[in-house]
Design a protein around this motif. Sequence first.
Motif, PDB file in Angstrom:
ATOM      1  N   ILE A   8     -27.507 -36.756   6.150  1.00  0.00           N
ATOM      2  CA  ILE A   8     -28.174 -35.769   5.302  1.00  0.00           C
ATOM      3  C   ILE A   8     -27.770 -35.915   3.831  1.00  0.00           C
ATOM      4  O   ILE A   8     -28.471 -35.459   2.932  1.00  0.00           O
ATOM      5  N   LEU A   9     -26.659 -36.600   3.587  1.00  0.00           N
ATOM      6  CA  LEU A   9     -26.243 -36.855   2.207  1.00  0.00           C
ATOM      7  C   LEU A   9     -26.756 -38.194   1.707  1.00  0.00           C
ATOM      8  O   LEU A   9     -26.475 -38.603   0.582  1.00  0.00           O
ATOM      9  N   ARG A  10     -27.473 -38.900   2.556  1.00  0.00           N
ATOM     10  CA  ARG A  10     -27.923 -40.233   2.162  1.00  0.00           C
ATOM     11  C   ARG A  10     -29.446 -40.315   2.107  1.00  0.00           C
ATOM     12  O   ARG A  10     -30.016 -41.387   2.136  1.00  0.00           O
ATOM     13  N   LYS A  11     -30.110 -39.173   2.087  1.00  0.00           N
ATOM     14  CA  LYS A  11     -31.564 -39.182   2.205  1.00  0.00           C
ATOM     15  C   LYS A  11     -32.228 -38.213   1.256  1.00  0.00           C
ATOM     16  O   LYS A  11     -31.626 -37.242   0.831  1.00  0.00           O
ATOM     17  N   ARG A  12     -33.493 -38.454   1.002  1.00  0.00           N
ATOM     18  CA  ARG A  12     -34.310 -37.430   0.370  1.00  0.00           C
ATOM     19  C   ARG A  12     -34.741 -36.459   1.451  1.00  0.00           C
ATOM     20  O   ARG A  12     -34.818 -36.805   2.616  1.00  0.00           O
ATOM     21  N   LEU A  13     -35.012 -35.231   1.076  1.00  0.00           N
ATOM     22  CA  LEU A  13     -35.066 -34.203   2.107  1.00  0.00           C
ATOM     23  C   LEU A  13     -36.385 -33.449   2.194  1.00  0.00           C
ATOM     24  O   LEU A  13     -36.434 -32.327   2.701  1.00  0.00           O
ATOM     25  N   GLU A  14     -37.481 -34.050   1.723  1.00  0.00           N
ATOM     26  CA  GLU A  14     -38.771 -33.357   1.733  1.00  0.00           C
ATOM     27  C   GLU A  14     -39.135 -32.819   3.102  1.00  0.00           C
ATOM     28  O   GLU A  14     -39.498 -31.644   3.243  1.00  0.00           O
ATOM     29  N   ASP A  15     -39.053 -33.671   4.129  1.00  0.00           N
ATOM     30  CA  ASP A  15     -39.508 -33.186   5.430  1.00  0.00           C
ATOM     31  C   ASP A  15     -38.575 -32.115   5.993  1.00  0.00           C
ATOM     32  O   ASP A  15     -39.030 -31.191   6.662  1.00  0.00           O
ATOM     33  N   VAL A  16     -37.276 -32.265   5.721  1.00  0.00           N
ATOM     34  CA  VAL A  16     -36.330 -31.239   6.172  1.00  0.00           C
ATOM     35  C   VAL A  16     -36.665 -29.886   5.525  1.00  0.00           C
ATOM     36  O   VAL A  16     -36.655 -28.846   6.180  1.00  0.00           O
ATOM     37  N   ILE A  17     -37.016 -29.927   4.252  1.00  0.00           N
ATOM     38  CA  ILE A  17     -37.350 -28.688   3.547  1.00  0.00           C
ATOM     39  C   ILE A  17     -38.581 -28.033   4.166  1.00  0.00           C
ATOM     40  O   ILE A  17     -38.616 -26.828   4.400  1.00  0.00           O
ATOM     41  N   LEU A  18     -39.580 -28.854   4.475  1.00  0.00           N
ATOM     42  CA  LEU A  18     -40.793 -28.289   5.080  1.00  0.00           C
ATOM     43  C   LEU A  18     -40.508 -27.639   6.438  1.00  0.00           C
ATOM     44  O   LEU A  18     -41.023 -26.559   6.733  1.00  0.00           O
ATOM     45  N   VAL A  19     -39.675 -28.294   7.247  1.00  0.00           N
ATOM     46  CA  VAL A  19     -39.327 -27.698   8.542  1.00  0.00           C
ATOM     47  C   VAL A  19     -38.581 -26.382   8.324  1.00  0.00           C
ATOM     48  O   VAL A  19     -38.849 -25.373   8.982  1.00  0.00           O
ATOM     49  N   ALA A  20     -37.675 -26.374   7.352  1.00  0.00           N
ATOM     50  CA  ALA A  20     -36.920 -25.149   7.047  1.00  0.00           C
ATOM     51  C   ALA A  20     -37.874 -24.031   6.632  1.00  0.00           C
ATOM     52  O   ALA A  20     -37.682 -22.870   6.984  1.00  0.00           O
ATOM     53  N   LYS A  21     -38.904 -24.410   5.905  1.00  0.00           N
ATOM     54  CA  LYS A  21     -39.881 -23.408   5.482  1.00  0.00           C
ATOM     55  C   LYS A  21     -40.659 -22.862   6.678  1.00  0.00           C
ATOM     56  O   LYS A  21     -40.938 -21.672   6.752  1.00  0.00           O
ATOM     57  N   MET A  22     -41.028 -23.743   7.591  1.00  0.00           N
ATOM     58  CA  MET A  22     -41.746 -23.293   8.784  1.00  0.00           C
ATOM     59  C   MET A  22     -40.874 -22.363   9.622  1.00  0.00           C
ATOM     60  O   MET A  22     -41.358 -21.462  10.281  1.00  0.00           O
ATOM     61  N   LEU A  23     -39.568 -22.616   9.613  1.00  0.00           N
ATOM     62  CA  LEU A  23     -38.642 -21.764  10.371  1.00  0.00           C
ATOM     63  C   LEU A  23     -38.303 -20.491   9.601  1.00  0.00           C
ATOM     64  O   LEU A  23     -37.492 -19.693  10.047  1.00  0.00           O
ATOM     65  N   GLN A  24     -38.892 -20.349   8.443  1.00  0.00           N
ATOM     66  CA  GLN A  24     -38.733 -19.134   7.629  1.00  0.00           C
ATOM     67  C   GLN A  24     -37.270 -18.855   7.309  1.00  0.00           C
ATOM     68  O   GLN A  24     -36.765 -17.758   7.486  1.00  0.00           O
ATOM     69  N   LEU A  25     -36.599 -19.903   6.848  1.00  0.00           N
ATOM     70  CA  LEU A  25     -35.161 -19.788   6.587  1.00  0.00           C
ATOM     71  C   LEU A  25     -34.846 -19.337   5.167  1.00  0.00           C
ATOM     72  O   LEU A  25     -33.690 -19.320   4.756  1.00  0.00           O
ATOM     73  N   GLY A  26     -35.860 -18.992   4.395  1.00  0.00           N
ATOM     74  CA  GLY A  26     -35.613 -18.465   3.049  1.00  0.00           C
ATOM     75  C   GLY A  26     -35.404 -19.562   2.020  1.00  0.00           C
ATOM     76  O   GLY A  26     -35.880 -20.689   2.185  1.00  0.00           O
ATOM     77  N   LYS A  27     -34.696 -19.216   0.967  1.00  0.00           N
ATOM     78  CA  LYS A  27     -34.485 -20.168  -0.124  1.00  0.00           C
ATOM     79  C   LYS A  27     -33.687 -21.386   0.352  1.00  0.00           C
ATOM     80  O   LYS A  27     -32.673 -21.256   1.043  1.00  0.00           O
ATOM     81  N   ILE A  28     -34.181 -22.560  -0.029  1.00  0.00           N
ATOM     82  CA  ILE A  28     -33.588 -23.807   0.444  1.00  0.00           C
ATOM     83  C   ILE A  28     -32.125 -23.966   0.026  1.00  0.00           C
ATOM     84  O   ILE A  28     -31.287 -24.388   0.807  1.00  0.00           O
ATOM     85  N   LYS A  29     -31.841 -23.595  -1.188  1.00  0.00           N
ATOM     86  CA  LYS A  29     -30.474 -23.778  -1.677  1.00  0.00           C
ATOM     87  C   LYS A  29     -29.481 -23.000  -0.814  1.00  0.00           C
ATOM     88  O   LYS A  29     -28.410 -23.504  -0.474  1.00  0.00           O
TER      89      LYS A  29
END
Length: 953
Positions: free
Chosen positions: A587-608
């Motif tokens: 997770i520290l070696r990648k860009r995270l666009e898809d992870v962010i989208l999944v987090a959004k679908m899971l309604q996890l709030g602000k990404i930071k």
Amino acid sequence: MSDKRGKRGDHPKHLKGRDIGEYYKNKRRKDDGERPHRRSEDGHKKRPKDLKGKALGMYYRDKKHMSREERKEITRKNIMGTILLSERRKEEIQRILESNIFENKSKEKATDYSHVEDSVFKRDFLRIIRGNINDILDEASSELIPDHRLDEMLYSFNQNKADDFQYKLLLKKRKKLPSFEKRVELLELIEKNQVVVISGETGCGKTTQVAQFILDDYIDKRKGSTCKIICTQPRRISAISVAERVAEERSETLGGSVGYQIRLEKKLPRERGSICFCTTGVVLKQMESDPCLTGVSHLILDEIHERDVLSDFLMTIIKKVITKRKDLKLILMSATLNSEAFSKYYDNCPHINIPGFTYPVEEYYLEDVIEKTRFDFGNEYRRYSDRQNRDFSDFIEPHVRLLEKEKKYSRNTCIQLRKAESEKVNLDLIFELLLYICHKESRKGAILVFVTGFAEISNLNTLLEKSGKFPSYKYHIYPLHSQMPTAEQKQIFMPASDGTRKIIISTNIAETSITIDDVVFVIDCGKIKMTNYIPETNSQTLLPEWVSLANANQRRGRAGRVQAGVCYHLFSRARKMLLDQYQKPEILRKRLEDVILVAKMLQLGKIKDFFGKLMNPPTEECTYISLDLLHKLNALDKDENLTPLGFHLAKLPMAPQMGKMILFGAIFGCLNPVLSVAASLDFKDAFQLPLGKEKLAEQKKFELSNGWKSDHLVLFRALEMFQTTYNQRQFCRDYFLSSSTLKMLIDMKKQFMGYLHEMNFVTSLDPAAKEFNVNSDNFSLVKACICAGLYPNVCFYKRTKKRGLLRSLEYEKLEFHPKSVLSRERDFESPLFVYYLRMKSSSDFIHDGTMVYPLPLVFFGDQFDASKQVNNGKVITINNALSFRCGNSTAAIIGDLRDKLNWFLEHKICHPGFIDWRKNGEEIPMLRAIMELITSEDLGDFDSDCFDDCDSS
DNA sequence: GAGCACTGC
């Protein structure tokens, strides 16, 4: 050398051996500010560490000549070409624009989406962007409701099994596993705690046994109906093979108490009283619609020490879920090394270790190998910087001196160890070691050699063949690489026939993904290729690094699977002390666009905030860059909420760029080719690397490119030909394609159709159906859809007097990767390219590209600006970087058409529906106008001065 | 003129 020796002795005098190494290791870390991978704050003065030789020179040259801002300014002024429209075409378009289409449509863009008509989409969308995972979890049903009839059935079924011959036989074997001894202890711990960490090395049986212990315990206690176990695996292969193994041990077939589910393939077990082995991604995807994991009693996360993105991500979400679902048991399974970290992450939950059982493996290091082979690294010439030489002698000197003192090693060995060359992968040394094993070692058995990549596999293979010392009647040499055909052949797993020996030359694919049981000798080169993401330069790298201790242990373990073995590590014991315990988490070696989208679908709030809860949070910079791309793709709005487009992209199981591409494919009636491209880019391309036939394979691939100047269309054509040929096997052989990859791609396309159908963008499930492919023969249009998805990954070709130079929009020097069909082209009608993957290895490479004309970029790019007036026309600028000259009326038409297209796209995304190009819907003339504009450009209606203008400003 | 490895109801 002498001056360096003087500096070395500043470690505390009481330290000895390993402790000295540790001291220097820590000291070095400290000197580098704890983060050896990162550059200092002032990125301008320090050179990027990943650059070498010529690339480094270029870096300095560019730095010297232009600052980043200056470069941007030049690009801004740099006019790439002229957009010309014939009068006839202008009139045509004018007519369409004046026909009042969309005129009366509301142009408001209310953020409460009140202008969007009520639909399934709208309800789902609003639920997601307004929801919060905590509210969903609050409503989670707590207890699993027992079914007493089922309990009794499961109980008697299990009792009957006790008489089964095969079951008894396998049970006897199971009882010998170390995990069996801990059975009672394990069950008690799980019973009493919600979260438990189980650590243990390979061979302890945790993966196959733990879930069975739990299930059988429930069944024996006559409460089998309340047990539903999900066990995650990081790889598809292991999910299937573990499920098969466990079913066999239970004397059942898959589909009873044991099953599996991976993408596009499943054999589910019964609903209750069962174990399901899934890939991590499947569970994550399921949680998007059911974050509470309703009905699941136990979740087992296996192999979490590998620290892949998905299991790190899952661990963080589950941490939240278990606070609300108190009856859900969580079991984390990892290798022993560092397993306390997981217990600590889960508020110091209990931790139990199971001793591993593998056959003993003797370990040797570089000094032993040099001693055995009397190897000489040759005359050293300086290749390292002073700093690197100093670092090297700092840790090697104390070690060599100790060896000298102990007098266990010859003088030659000590001389060789002091050479900096000894730290490089040396194929001659591997060759000598292979000779030593084959002639001086009495033991038989296969030899597994770990090297870093294709080049080394190929070169070592040639070295062995040309030497004549490994004749084929005695030695079977297998190159093993994910892209080589051997990786899919069964032959490699078969024991060697009498009088012959297998030598396998492999990448790290043999560390975890491919297991060859009869390996007795392992040669570990000590290096591993890793991708890394560098936010400072927004670039991805693929470079060899030292292995971690975990890798080295894993490689060693491959020698002791069925009998005692030997492992030769080609690094010194001093180097070993400097190795990291583990690889850097993915997770520290990648860009995270898809992870962010999944987090959004899971309604996890602000990404930071969410990222902050991960075991190792990504840097703010890295987070920012990924969020920025999602903004650019119009997937997130300013408040970091999903836009309607973002909502669709997050639902699709693929990178957002590919999602955008297929939505455009659906809208423009060229779905099938775009689906092929999206599937290939998202999964992997089917082209293989046959050792010794590389040139021919390359030629065959180029043959498929058909002059289209697009790697993406080659991917499409390969799949298309595969599906229409009468002899698929022959076709794959002829073009060096992997049929299993092609089949997977075909299945993925069907899956994508399923999603598009669910979203209401298509009316049936066949990707090739005529109604979705009215324009599929129009490759200019297909390329435009690819461009819409891949934007803003744009680069341009600048022709100078001697040759062309490929540049990024930031003016960095790029090259087409030699595997790209574009690297074999000389003349380009347009200087513009879109790409998906850019990666820095020996050079900064574009791995896949498609040549595009300006109009697709003008229509699908962002920050459109046509306000600048020049002599007798306008300059259109996209993304503050790409400029095109055009006449006043043309600029007006393009601007107007672009507004209409954007309005329409936005409307369509909010009101998903099938666009039938066979009928004349109200939107068709506008879409057709764009299609014809783009197509005419590709047909040559394009000003040829586009290259010459690059130099003027 | 060169391609570590994974994954998605």
